[in-house]
Scaffold this active site. Structure first.
Site, PDB file in Angstrom:
ATOM      1  CG  ASN A  10      81.909  10.323  89.880  1.00 48.74           C
ATOM      2  OD1 ASN A  10      81.151   9.388  89.619  1.00 48.74           O
ATOM      3  ND2 ASN A  10      81.824  10.756  91.029  1.00 48.74           N
ATOM      4  CE  LYS A  12      79.224  13.082  92.314  1.00 49.58           C
ATOM      5  NZ  LYS A  12      79.279  14.038  93.110  1.00 49.58           N
ATOM      6  CG  HIS A  96      83.066  10.021  95.559  1.00 47.57           C
ATOM      7  ND1 HIS A  96      81.957  10.719  96.310  1.00 47.57           N
ATOM      8  CD2 HIS A  96      83.257  10.769  94.582  1.00 47.57           C
ATOM      9  CE1 HIS A  96      81.749  11.971  95.460  1.00 47.57           C
ATOM     10  NE2 HIS A  96      82.425  12.194  94.576  1.00 47.57           N
ATOM     11  CD  GLU A  98      78.585  11.934  95.927  1.00 47.63           C
ATOM     12  OE1 GLU A  98      78.516  11.091  95.022  1.00 47.63           O
ATOM     13  OE2 GLU A  98      78.606  13.194  95.683  1.00 47.63           O
ATOM     14  CD  GLU A 168      85.874  14.710  94.336  1.00 46.69           C
ATOM     15  OE1 GLU A 168      85.581  15.151  93.154  1.00 46.69           O
ATOM     16  OE2 GLU A 168      85.257  13.691  94.760  1.00 46.69           O
ATOM     17  N   GLY A 174      79.024  19.135  94.389  1.00 49.93           N
ATOM     18  CA  GLY A 174      77.452  19.253  93.904  1.00 49.93           C
ATOM     19  C   GLY A 174      76.922  20.532  94.490  1.00 49.93           C
ATOM     20  CB  SER A 214      81.285  22.945  92.391  1.00 53.66           C
ATOM     21  OG  SER A 214      80.372  22.479  92.948  1.00 53.66           O
TER      22      SER A 214
END
Ligand code: PGA
Length: 250
Positions: A10, A12, A96, A98, A168, A174, A214
């Site tokens: 991904n 992003k 996701h 985010e 996730e 991240g 991560s």
């Protein structure tokens, strides 16, 4: 049940068209082995077409980072599932964290997007996961099972067979702090159990559940070795061709 592992990179909101093309060329040049691992990359929307062209004839698949649930109309800024089909996407990330955090996506949106993806022969990769606070308050199981239940409420078993799930944990995205293999395995088991209750055991045993948060070449093998981890969703580390291919090899 162990299926052929799936690794998705991904990217992003990173990579211009030129950078995305260079990255995908480097990945392909390393000759990753697609016999033991299915893999896809998810470039930003502007690079989907050019990356898709470069992927033609290869076994690396194209994944979109988002999709809207309508085919066309007055929805400024959104991406129709038809557009994703047109550029050759096979996968699409849905829900996701985010998207949920910064763009207010709800479980109801996730469900609608999932059905739009399925209706257009795109494999939905539905993302679920808890925040650090929720984990600390002992709410992980509750949060994740609720996300799963709401996302797949209106799905048939036949539709579920085409779905991929990604666990996730938000605190691992991240941050450089991945879930330990055991922490990942525990939640993957919970997800499988919840799918067995909602649908049936056979289906639940076959569904691919990816871990994300991560992931690096150095921890991929251990995470992947867990019986209920069927692949990896990789963010930061997928921006580096060598690291991404090393994760695929792991
Ligand atoms: P990360 O992101 O690998 O950079 O933690 C994972 C993701 O958000 O899919």
């Amino acid at each position: 049940m162990k299926t052929i592992p799936l690794v998705i990179g991904n990217w992003k909101m990173n990579k211009t068209i030129a950078e995305a093309s260079a990255l995908v060329k480097s990945i392909l040049a390393m000759g990753p082995n697609f016999k033991d691992c299915e893999a896809a990359v998810a470039p930003p929307a502007t690079a989907l077409f050019s990356v898709g062209e470069l992927l033609k004839g290869s076994q690396l698949r194209l994944c979109a980072q988002n999709v809207f649930y309508k085919e066309s109309g007055a929805y400024t800024g959104e991406l129709s599932p038809l557009f994703l089909q047109e550029v050759g996407c096979q996968y699409v990330l849905i829900g996701h964290s985010e998207r949920r955090q910064y763009f207010g996506e709800t479980d109801a949106d996730v469900a609608k997007k999932l059905h739009a993806a399925l209706a257009h022969h795109l494999t939905p990769v539905v993302c679920v996961g808890e925040t650090l606070q929720q984990r600390n308050e002992g709410l992980t199981v509750k949060v994740v099972t609720s996300q799963i239940k709401k996302a797949f409420e209106a799905c048939s078993v036949a539709q579920m067979e085409k779905v991929v799930i990604a666990y996730e944990p938000i605190w691992a995205i991240g941050t450089g702090v991945n879930a330990t293999p055991l922490q990942a395995e525990e939640v993957h088991q919970v997800i499988r159990k919840s799918l067995a209750d909602q649908f049936d055991k056979i289906l639940a045993s076959k569904l691919r559940i990816l871990y994300g948060g991560s992931v690096k070449a150095s921890n991929a093998k251990e995470l992947k070795a867990q019986p209920n981890v069927n692949g990896l969703l990789v963010g930061g580390a997928s921006l580096d061709a060598q690291e991404f291919v090393a994760i695929m090899r792991a």
